[in-house]
Scaffold this active site. Structure first.
Site, short mmCIF file in Angstrom:
data_model
loop_
_atom_site.label_atom_id
_atom_site.label_comp_id
_atom_site.label_asym_id
_atom_site.label_seq_id
_atom_site.Cartn_x
_atom_site.Cartn_y
_atom_site.Cartn_z
N ASP A 76 0.83 -1.20 0.00
CA ASP A 76 0.00 0.00 0.00
C ASP A 76 0.87 1.26 0.00
O ASP A 76 1.96 1.26 0.57
CB ASP A 76 -0.89 -0.02 1.26
CG ASP A 76 -2.06 0.95 1.13
OD1 ASP A 76 -2.28 1.52 0.05
OD2 ASP A 76 -2.76 1.13 2.15
N TRP A 78 2.99 7.95 -2.35
CA TRP A 78 4.41 8.13 -2.70
C TRP A 78 4.52 9.09 -3.89
O TRP A 78 5.32 10.02 -3.88
CB TRP A 78 5.03 6.77 -3.03
CG TRP A 78 6.48 6.78 -3.38
CD1 TRP A 78 7.53 6.61 -2.52
CD2 TRP A 78 7.06 6.98 -4.68
NE1 TRP A 78 8.72 6.67 -3.20
CE2 TRP A 78 8.47 6.91 -4.53
CE3 TRP A 78 6.54 7.21 -5.96
CZ2 TRP A 78 9.35 7.05 -5.60
CZ3 TRP A 78 7.42 7.36 -7.03
CH2 TRP A 78 8.80 7.28 -6.83
N GLU A 132 -11.92 -5.20 -5.67
CA GLU A 132 -12.50 -3.85 -5.50
C GLU A 132 -11.74 -2.79 -6.32
O GLU A 132 -12.24 -1.68 -6.50
CB GLU A 132 -12.49 -3.44 -4.02
CG GLU A 132 -13.52 -4.18 -3.15
CD GLU A 132 -13.14 -5.62 -2.81
OE1 GLU A 132 -11.93 -5.90 -2.68
OE2 GLU A 132 -14.04 -6.47 -2.70
N ASN A 133 -10.55 -3.12 -6.80
CA ASN A 133 -9.76 -2.13 -7.56
C ASN A 133 -10.41 -1.75 -8.90
O ASN A 133 -10.03 -0.74 -9.50
CB ASN A 133 -8.33 -2.63 -7.81
CG ASN A 133 -7.43 -2.52 -6.59
OD1 ASN A 133 -6.47 -3.27 -6.45
ND2 ASN A 133 -7.73 -1.58 -5.68
N ARG A 162 -11.54 1.87 -9.40
CA ARG A 162 -10.64 3.01 -9.65
C ARG A 162 -10.89 3.60 -11.03
O ARG A 162 -11.54 2.98 -11.87
CB ARG A 162 -9.19 2.55 -9.52
CG ARG A 162 -8.90 2.13 -8.09
CD ARG A 162 -7.43 2.10 -7.80
NE ARG A 162 -7.25 1.78 -6.38
CZ ARG A 162 -6.13 1.94 -5.72
NH1 ARG A 162 -5.07 2.42 -6.30
NH2 ARG A 162 -6.06 1.63 -4.44
N ARG A 216 1.65 -5.15 6.07
CA ARG A 216 1.00 -4.10 5.29
C ARG A 216 1.84 -2.84 5.40
O ARG A 216 2.23 -2.43 6.50
CB ARG A 216 -0.43 -3.80 5.77
CG ARG A 216 -1.09 -2.75 4.88
CD ARG A 216 -2.56 -2.53 5.18
NE ARG A 216 -3.14 -1.65 4.17
CZ ARG A 216 -4.36 -1.73 3.69
NH1 ARG A 216 -5.18 -2.66 4.12
NH2 ARG A 216 -4.80 -0.89 2.77
N ARG A 235 -5.47 -2.43 8.38
CA ARG A 235 -6.64 -3.25 8.08
C ARG A 235 -6.26 -4.29 7.04
O ARG A 235 -5.21 -4.18 6.39
CB ARG A 235 -7.82 -2.39 7.59
CG ARG A 235 -7.50 -1.54 6.40
CD ARG A 235 -8.72 -0.75 5.90
NE ARG A 235 -8.26 0.16 4.88
CZ ARG A 235 -7.85 1.42 5.11
NH1 ARG A 235 -7.89 1.92 6.33
NH2 ARG A 235 -7.41 2.16 4.12
C1 FPP Z 1 -1.65 0.31 -3.48
O1 FPP Z 1 -1.29 1.63 -3.58
C2 FPP Z 1 -1.20 -0.48 -4.59
C3 FPP Z 1 -2.00 -1.05 -5.55
C4 FPP Z 1 -3.45 -0.92 -5.61
C5 FPP Z 1 -1.44 -1.83 -6.63
C6 FPP Z 1 -0.23 -2.64 -6.31
C7 FPP Z 1 0.47 -2.88 -7.55
C8 FPP Z 1 1.79 -2.79 -7.74
C9 FPP Z 1 2.78 -2.54 -6.66
C10 FPP Z 1 2.24 -2.92 -9.09
C11 FPP Z 1 3.27 -3.93 -9.34
C12 FPP Z 1 2.91 -5.33 -9.12
C13 FPP Z 1 2.98 -6.27 -10.08
C14 FPP Z 1 2.91 -7.71 -9.72
C15 FPP Z 1 3.13 -5.92 -11.48
P1 FPP Z 1 -2.41 2.76 -3.64
O2 FPP Z 1 -2.54 3.18 -5.06
O3 FPP Z 1 -3.66 2.26 -3.01
O4 FPP Z 1 -1.73 3.87 -2.78
P2 FPP Z 1 -2.45 5.03 -1.96
O5 FPP Z 1 -3.27 4.35 -0.91
O6 FPP Z 1 -1.29 5.79 -1.42
O7 FPP Z 1 -3.26 5.81 -2.95
#
Ligand code: FPP
Length: 226
Positions: A15, A20, A62-63, A66, A174, A180
Site C-alpha cells: 500500500d 508516494w 475492489e480495484n 478506480r 501491510r 486493516r
Molecule cells: C496500493 O497503492 C497499490 C495497488 C493498488 C497496486 C499494487 C500494484 C503494484 C505494486 C504494481 C506492481 C505489481 C505487479 C505484480 C506488477 P495505492 O494506489 O492504493 O496507494 P495510496 O493508498 O497511497 O493511494
C-alpha cells in the site's frame, strides 16, 4: 512449541503507491511503476533470506472501482512486469502462482499469465500474485465447492481455497501505515503474525523485510494454546 525463526510464507499488502507519487508531485502511474521495482527487490530479498513463498496483493476485486486510466496503467505495468521478469524467475527457480479470478483481465494478459505459469511451474520457491482477488469471494467459492463435494468442514474448505497448495501463512505485512486487511487472505491469516509498517510501498527495500523478519523471530506463536 518451538517455531522456525524464518517464516516459510510471507504475504504483503503493498500500500502507498499513490501517496508516494503525490508526495513527489508525480503521476500515480509512477508510484505503481516504482511499486513494481519494490516487488522485484522483495522477490530477490525473499530468496536471500530463505522465505519459500511470497504472496502479494497486486489487484483486488475492489480495484475495478478506480479510474479507468489508473486501471489501464496497472494493466500496462502487469504486462511489462511479466515481460521484464519472466526470464529471471525461470532462472532463479521462482514459480508463479495466481490467486483470484484472472480470467476477467484482457485476453492478452490472460495468455501471458498462462504462459508464465507454464514456464515457471518447476520452480522450488513461489511468488503468488493476487489478481482480481477478494478473500470473502474466495472463501464463498471454496465453501460452495466443498458443499458440492458433500463435506463442509474447515479442512474441506481449506482444501478448496486458491492457496491450498501453499505453505500456511506465517507473516502478513501491510505498508503505508494503514491497519486493516482489506479483504486479503482473511482465512489464511487466522494464526499469522501481522506487522504494519509506516513505509510507503515504493520505498520498501530489503532492510524493511529484514526488520519484519527480525520482529517475527521474536514473537511467540501459540495457536490458541499456552
Ligand atoms: C496500493 O497503492 C497499490 C495497488 C493498488 C497496486 C499494487 C500494484 C503494484 C505494486 C504494481 C506492481 C505489481 C505487479 C505484480 C506488477 P495505492 O494506489 O492504493 O496507494 P495510496 O493508498 O497511497 O493511494
Amino acid at each position: 512449541m518451538s517455531e522456525p525463526a524464518t517464516p516459510r510464507h510471507v504475504a504483503i499488502i503493498m500500500d502507498g503507491n499513490g501517496r508516494w507519487a503525490k508526495n513527489k508531485r508525480l503521476p500515480r502511474a509512477m508510484g505503481h511503476r516504482e511499486g513494481g521495482e519494490a516487488v522485484r527487490r522483495t522477490v530477490k530479498a525473499c530468496a536471500r533470506l530463505g522465505v519459500e513463498c511470497l504472496t502479494i496483493y497486486a489487484f483486488s476485486s475492489e480495484n475495478w472501482k478506480r479510474e479507468e486510466e489508473e486501471i489501464a496503467d496497472l494493466m500496462k505495468l502487469m504486462r511489462r512486469f511479466i515481460e521484464a521478469n519472466l526470464g529471471d524467475m525461470v532462472e532463479q527457480g521462482v514459480r508463479l502462482k495466481i490467486i483470484g479470478d484472472y480470467s476477467a483481465f484482457d485476453p492478452d494478459i490472460v495468455e501471458q499469465l498462462e504462459d508464465a505459469l507454464e514456464r515457471t511451474k518447476d520452480g522450488s520457491r513461489t511468488l503468488a500474485v493476487a489478481l482480481n482477488y477478494g478473500s470473502q469471494q474466495e472463501i464463498a467459492r471454496a465453501a460452495a465447492k466443498a458443499a458440492r463435494q458433500g463435506d463442509v468442514t474447515v479442512a474441506s474448505i481449506e482444501a478448496n481455497l486458491d492457496t491450498a497448495d501453499l505453505p500456511p501463512l506465517d507473516l502478513l505485512i501491510r505498508t503505508s501505515g494503514e491497519v486493516r486487511l482489506s479483504n486479503f487472505l482473511l482465512w489464511q491469516a487466522a494464526y499469522a503474525e501481522m506487522i504494519f509498517m509506516d513505509v510507503l510501498w515504493p520505498d520498501f527495500g530489503e532492510e524493511h523485510l529484514e526488520a519484519a523478519l527480525d520482529e517475527f523471530a521474536q514473537r511467540e506463536r501459540r495457536y490458541g494454546g499456552r
